[in-house]
Scaffold this motif. Sequence first.
Motif, PDB file in Angstrom:
ATOM      1  N   GLN A  40       0.863  -1.185   0.000  1.00  0.00           N
ATOM      2  CA  GLN A  40       0.000   0.000   0.000  1.00  0.00           C
ATOM      3  C   GLN A  40       0.901   1.238   0.000  1.00  0.00           C
ATOM      4  OE1 GLN A  40      -3.383  -0.484   0.045  1.00  0.00           O
ATOM      5  NE2 GLN A  40      -3.216  -2.698   0.314  1.00  0.00           N
ATOM      6  N   ASP A  41       1.055   1.876  -1.145  1.00  0.00           N
ATOM      7  CA  ASP A  41       1.969   3.013  -1.315  1.00  0.00           C
ATOM      8  C   ASP A  41       1.146   4.286  -1.475  1.00  0.00           C
ATOM      9  OD1 ASP A  41       4.737   3.955  -1.783  1.00  0.00           O
ATOM     10  OD2 ASP A  41       3.989   4.443  -3.784  1.00  0.00           O
ATOM     11  N   TRP A  42       1.074   5.106  -0.410  1.00  0.00           N
ATOM     12  CA  TRP A  42       0.214   6.292  -0.377  1.00  0.00           C
ATOM     13  C   TRP A  42       1.029   7.534  -0.082  1.00  0.00           C
ATOM     14  CZ3 TRP A  42      -4.713   5.608  -1.898  1.00  0.00           C
ATOM     15  CH2 TRP A  42      -5.155   4.284  -1.975  1.00  0.00           C
ATOM     16  N   GLU A  43       1.032   8.466  -1.055  1.00  0.00           N
ATOM     17  CA  GLU A  43       1.741   9.739  -0.872  1.00  0.00           C
ATOM     18  C   GLU A  43       0.813  10.819  -0.341  1.00  0.00           C
ATOM     19  OE1 GLU A  43       4.143  13.097  -3.386  1.00  0.00           O
ATOM     20  OE2 GLU A  43       3.948  11.124  -4.297  1.00  0.00           O
ATOM     21  N   THR A  44      -0.494  10.644  -0.464  1.00  0.00           N
ATOM     22  CA  THR A  44      -1.434  11.668  -0.017  1.00  0.00           C
ATOM     23  C   THR A  44      -2.368  11.101   1.032  1.00  0.00           C
ATOM     24  OG1 THR A  44      -2.977  11.124  -1.801  1.00  0.00           O
ATOM     25  CG2 THR A  44      -1.384  12.880  -2.236  1.00  0.00           C
ATOM     26  N   GLY A  45      -3.045  12.008   1.723  1.00  0.00           N
ATOM     27  CA  GLY A  45      -4.014  11.601   2.734  1.00  0.00           C
ATOM     28  C   GLY A  45      -3.417  11.631   4.135  1.00  0.00           C
ATOM     29  N   ALA A  48      -0.190   8.990   4.964  1.00  0.00           N
ATOM     30  CA  ALA A  48       0.790   8.857   3.883  1.00  0.00           C
ATOM     31  C   ALA A  48       1.943   7.962   4.331  1.00  0.00           C
ATOM     32  CB  ALA A  48       1.303  10.230   3.470  1.00  0.00           C
ATOM     33  N   ASP A  74       5.844   1.581   3.644  1.00  0.00           N
ATOM     34  CA  ASP A  74       4.567   1.104   3.115  1.00  0.00           C
ATOM     35  C   ASP A  74       4.091  -0.156   3.830  1.00  0.00           C
ATOM     36  OD1 ASP A  74       4.521   3.137   1.242  1.00  0.00           O
ATOM     37  OD2 ASP A  74       5.291   1.905  -0.389  1.00  0.00           O
ATOM     38  N   ARG A  82      -6.917  -1.622   1.817  1.00  0.00           N
ATOM     39  CA  ARG A  82      -5.908  -0.914   2.618  1.00  0.00           C
ATOM     40  C   ARG A  82      -5.962  -1.285   4.105  1.00  0.00           C
ATOM     41  NH1 ARG A  82      -4.946   5.630   2.495  1.00  0.00           N
ATOM     42  NH2 ARG A  82      -2.890   5.562   3.443  1.00  0.00           N
ATOM     43  N   ASN A 164      -2.246  11.763  -7.585  1.00  0.00           N
ATOM     44  CA  ASN A 164      -1.991  11.800  -6.137  1.00  0.00           C
ATOM     45  C   ASN A 164      -0.837  10.900  -5.713  1.00  0.00           C
ATOM     46  OD1 ASN A 164      -4.100  13.634  -5.260  1.00  0.00           O
ATOM     47  ND2 ASN A 164      -5.494  12.044  -5.995  1.00  0.00           N
ATOM     48  N   ASN A 166      -0.625   7.642  -5.540  1.00  0.00           N
ATOM     49  CA  ASN A 166      -1.051   6.532  -4.690  1.00  0.00           C
ATOM     50  C   ASN A 166      -1.142   5.271  -5.534  1.00  0.00           C
ATOM     51  OD1 ASN A 166      -1.385   8.301  -2.503  1.00  0.00           O
ATOM     52  ND2 ASN A 166      -3.479   8.757  -3.103  1.00  0.00           N
TER      53      ASN A 166
END
Length: 178
Positions: A40-45, A48, A74, A82, A164, A166
Amino acid sequence: MATKFVILSLMFLLALATSTEASKYQFQNLKETNMMFYMQDWETGANATSIPVAGIPHKRWSVLGFGTIFAIDDKLTVAIERNSSEVGRAHGIYVNSALDGSDLHLLMSLVFTNKEYNGSTLEIQGADRFYQKYREVSVVSGTGIFRLARGFATLETVYIDIPNSNAIIKFNITVFHY
């Protein structure tokens, strides 16, 4: 002089035979482990897990931008959702290393936290040509249960939101270890 040559030749052949026999024995004792999970690779939110830490001055730092370096922590999960159960974390960096922005270079440790592999790691390195459906990167080492591991991981992007930065990446890993 001829006697020394004969003795050295015999010693060399004996060493070679011993080395070959030991090598056969080592490969027979290797275990094969196959696993599948999602990164799970999230740059926003609010939660992150990936952040750009360096890039070309005066240019936007993004996953598509040549020279952009991301630090990651991650979550690795059993399912695509997620909030599914965590099996570990991917700690490391990736760098956009292609002038056209199409290739990331991965350098990461997969740190397992699940019951089966808790505390063990796999070291990943390689080119992630993320526009391709499937790509392979190398498993170059490991610790714990995966000591001296070598193998490969097949990556597949199952979700991507480029604006985003993600993504959810499916990992299928095959490793040989002691």
